[in-house]
Design a protein around this motif. Structure first.
Motif, PDB file in Angstrom:
ATOM      1  N   VAL A  53       0.837  -1.206   0.000  1.00 20.34           N
ATOM      2  CA  VAL A  53       0.000   0.000   0.000  1.00 20.34           C
ATOM      3  C   VAL A  53       0.872   1.256   0.000  1.00 20.34           C
ATOM      4  O   VAL A  53       0.586   2.230  -0.717  1.00 20.34           O
ATOM      5  CB  VAL A  53      -0.946  -0.013   1.217  1.00 20.34           C
ATOM      6  N   ILE A  54       1.946   1.249   0.789  1.00 17.83           N
ATOM      7  CA  ILE A  54       2.837   2.414   0.835  1.00 17.83           C
ATOM      8  C   ILE A  54       3.534   2.614  -0.507  1.00 17.83           C
ATOM      9  O   ILE A  54       3.654   3.751  -0.998  1.00 17.83           O
ATOM     10  CB  ILE A  54       3.865   2.242   1.971  1.00 17.83           C
ATOM     11  N   ILE A  55       3.977   1.515  -1.135  1.00 19.20           N
ATOM     12  CA  ILE A  55       4.630   1.633  -2.444  1.00 19.20           C
ATOM     13  C   ILE A  55       3.651   2.173  -3.485  1.00 19.20           C
ATOM     14  O   ILE A  55       3.993   3.077  -4.268  1.00 19.20           O
ATOM     15  CB  ILE A  55       5.194   0.271  -2.879  1.00 19.20           C
ATOM     16  N   VAL A  56       2.432   1.635  -3.498  1.00 14.67           N
ATOM     17  CA  VAL A  56       1.426   2.107  -4.457  1.00 14.67           C
ATOM     18  C   VAL A  56       1.109   3.577  -4.222  1.00 14.67           C
ATOM     19  O   VAL A  56       1.003   4.373  -5.163  1.00 14.67           O
ATOM     20  CB  VAL A  56       0.149   1.253  -4.364  1.00 14.67           C
ATOM     21  N   GLY A  57       0.964   3.964  -2.952  1.00 13.44           N
ATOM     22  CA  GLY A  57       0.687   5.363  -2.649  1.00 13.44           C
ATOM     23  C   GLY A  57       1.813   6.280  -3.082  1.00 13.44           C
ATOM     24  O   GLY A  57       1.571   7.352  -3.655  1.00 13.44           O
ATOM     25  N   MET A  81      -3.395   6.594   0.604  1.00 15.61           N
ATOM     26  CA  MET A  81      -2.831   5.250   0.688  1.00 15.61           C
ATOM     27  C   MET A  81      -1.528   5.241   1.473  1.00 15.61           C
ATOM     28  O   MET A  81      -1.229   4.275   2.196  1.00 15.61           O
ATOM     29  CB  MET A  81      -2.627   4.678  -0.712  1.00 15.61           C
ATOM     30  N   LEU A  82      -0.745   6.299   1.363  1.00 22.96           N
ATOM     31  CA  LEU A  82       0.455   6.403   2.189  1.00 22.96           C
ATOM     32  C   LEU A  82       0.086   6.409   3.674  1.00 22.96           C
ATOM     33  O   LEU A  82       0.691   5.691   4.487  1.00 22.96           O
ATOM     34  CB  LEU A  82       1.231   7.670   1.834  1.00 22.96           C
ATOM     35  N   ALA A  83      -0.916   7.231   4.022  1.00 20.59           N
ATOM     36  CA  ALA A  83      -1.346   7.289   5.418  1.00 20.59           C
ATOM     37  C   ALA A  83      -1.937   5.954   5.874  1.00 20.59           C
ATOM     38  O   ALA A  83      -1.698   5.505   6.997  1.00 20.59           O
ATOM     39  CB  ALA A  83      -2.366   8.413   5.592  1.00 20.59           C
ATOM     40  N   LEU A 127      -9.168   1.395  11.457  1.00 19.79           N
ATOM     41  CA  LEU A 127      -9.617   2.453  10.556  1.00 19.79           C
ATOM     42  C   LEU A 127      -8.745   2.498   9.302  1.00 19.79           C
ATOM     43  O   LEU A 127      -9.246   2.688   8.190  1.00 19.79           O
ATOM     44  CB  LEU A 127      -9.583   3.801  11.279  1.00 19.79           C
ATOM     45  N   SER A 128      -7.440   2.293   9.465  1.00 19.08           N
ATOM     46  CA  SER A 128      -6.543   2.278   8.314  1.00 19.08           C
ATOM     47  C   SER A 128      -6.821   1.075   7.416  1.00 19.08           C
ATOM     48  O   SER A 128      -6.679   1.163   6.192  1.00 19.08           O
ATOM     49  CB  SER A 128      -5.084   2.246   8.785  1.00 19.08           C
ATOM     50  N   ARG A 129      -7.208  -0.045   8.006  1.00 21.67           N
ATOM     51  CA  ARG A 129      -7.557  -1.226   7.202  1.00 21.67           C
ATOM     52  C   ARG A 129      -8.758  -0.915   6.316  1.00 21.67           C
ATOM     53  O   ARG A 129      -8.753  -1.208   5.114  1.00 21.67           O
ATOM     54  CB  ARG A 129      -7.862  -2.412   8.103  1.00 21.67           C
ATOM     55  N   GLY A 151     -11.093   0.705   1.026  1.00 19.47           N
ATOM     56  CA  GLY A 151     -11.911   1.668   0.280  1.00 19.47           C
ATOM     57  C   GLY A 151     -11.127   2.415  -0.780  1.00 19.47           C
ATOM     58  O   GLY A 151     -11.598   2.590  -1.914  1.00 19.47           O
ATOM     59  N   LEU A 152      -9.911   2.854  -0.439  1.00 16.07           N
ATOM     60  CA  LEU A 152      -9.091   3.584  -1.407  1.00 16.07           C
ATOM     61  C   LEU A 152      -8.656   2.688  -2.557  1.00 16.07           C
ATOM     62  O   LEU A 152      -8.568   3.144  -3.703  1.00 16.07           O
ATOM     63  CB  LEU A 152      -7.866   4.164  -0.702  1.00 16.07           C
ATOM     64  N   THR A 153      -8.387   1.423  -2.270  1.00 13.67           N
ATOM     65  CA  THR A 153      -8.004   0.492  -3.341  1.00 13.67           C
ATOM     66  C   THR A 153      -9.152   0.297  -4.326  1.00 13.67           C
ATOM     67  O   THR A 153      -8.950   0.313  -5.551  1.00 13.67           O
ATOM     68  CB  THR A 153      -7.584  -0.862  -2.745  1.00 13.67           C
ATOM     69  N   LEU A 154     -10.361   0.104  -3.803  1.00 16.81           N
ATOM     70  CA  LEU A 154     -11.523  -0.046  -4.681  1.00 16.81           C
ATOM     71  C   LEU A 154     -11.778   1.226  -5.490  1.00 16.81           C
ATOM     72  O   LEU A 154     -12.076   1.175  -6.689  1.00 16.81           O
ATOM     73  CB  LEU A 154     -12.756  -0.401  -3.848  1.00 16.81           C
ATOM     74  N   PHE A 155     -11.656   2.385  -4.832  1.00 13.32           N
ATOM     75  CA  PHE A 155     -11.885   3.651  -5.530  1.00 13.32           C
ATOM     76  C   PHE A 155     -10.819   3.880  -6.594  1.00 13.32           C
ATOM     77  O   PHE A 155     -11.118   4.337  -7.704  1.00 13.32           O
ATOM     78  CB  PHE A 155     -11.880   4.809  -4.530  1.00 13.32           C
ATOM     79  N   LYS A 156      -9.563   3.566  -6.275  1.00 12.35           N
ATOM     80  CA  LYS A 156      -8.483   3.736  -7.254  1.00 12.35           C
ATOM     81  C   LYS A 156      -8.688   2.819  -8.452  1.00 12.35           C
ATOM     82  O   LYS A 156      -8.422   3.212  -9.589  1.00 12.35           O
ATOM     83  CB  LYS A 156      -7.138   3.458  -6.579  1.00 12.35           C
TER      84      LYS A 156
END
Length: 224
Positions: free
Chosen positions: A18-22, A87-89, A100-102, A107-112
């Motif tokens: 997730v950090i790499i993708v962000g 995604m970084l956060a 909450l981060s999970r 959610g951010l992955t689906l939206f992206k």
């Protein structure tokens, strides 16, 4: 003694992904948006007869053929930029076993993924035909070793297919990794208040648990 929640290896792996993708999303959109803005503001270079068009000519041509090209592209980049920051956060929060981060990472992955699908459809339906039209209007000189229009269109389709496969693979890693039974159980345990074993670890007195108001037993009974 307070027990810190244990972090499964899968959570660490997904958090790194997730950090790499962000980070890549953040850098890619900053570079892409800056390049597009510079190209849009750059004056058109004069083109002599028989000379090839300048490097930004195709961008200007597509912008004329598809008026929504620059606004839509920049809008997608700006939205995706904030997704990258989120995604970084979320990746950092996953390291700390934040529930909450999970949810934010899912959610951010689906939206992206949805945003990428919309962008790919837009490019396939509107941008690629305009790109082909540009190369038809600006053919290579006679005797060129290959058809630049066909080559560019084929290369674009191949690159688009590779990008889609990578996007789906990364999304699958994040979504599946964060929804396994072990990971869900670990985050559920992390969300509970930490246990305090100070009371259980301290040495107990042999008189603890007895009623202090009751006189101690001496083992001597009164006889009458």
């Amino acid at each position: 003694m307070r027990h810190a929640p244990q972090r499964p290896g899968m959570v660490l792996f997904v958090a790194i992904v997730v950090i790499i993708v962000g980070g890549l999303t953040l850098v890619g959109n900053l570079c892409g948006g800056g390049s597009m803005a510079i190209t849009a503001m750059a004056p058109e270079a004069p083109q002599g007869k028989g000379q090839p068009p300048d490097g930004a000519a195709i961008q200007r041509f597509i912008a004329k053929e598809v008026p929504s090209y620059i606004p839509v592209s920049l809008s997608i980049m700006v939205v995706d930029l904030f997704v990258g920051i989120g995604m970084l956060a979320a990746g950092i929060g996953l390291m700390r076993m934040s529930s909450l981060s999970r949810m934010a990472a899912i959610g951010l992955t689906l939206f992206k993924l949805l945003l990428a699908c919309l962008g790919n459809v837009y490019n396939f339906v509107l941008v690629m035909p305009a790109q082909s039209k540009f190369f038809e209007a600006n053919p290579l000189p006679q005797g060129a070793p290959f058809d630049i229009a066909a080559f560019t269109q084929g290369a674009t389709l191949i690159c688009l297919g590779i990008v889609i496969v990578i996007q789906l693979a990364v999304a699958a890693i994040i979504l599946i990794g964060l929804n396994t039974a072990g990971v869900r159980a670990a985050f559920a345990a992390a969300g509970k208040p930490p246990m305090d074993d100070d009371e259980d670890d301290r040495p107990r007195s042999r008189y603890e648990g007895y009623d202090d108001d009751r006189p101690p037993e001496t083992g001597i009974t009164d006889r009458y």
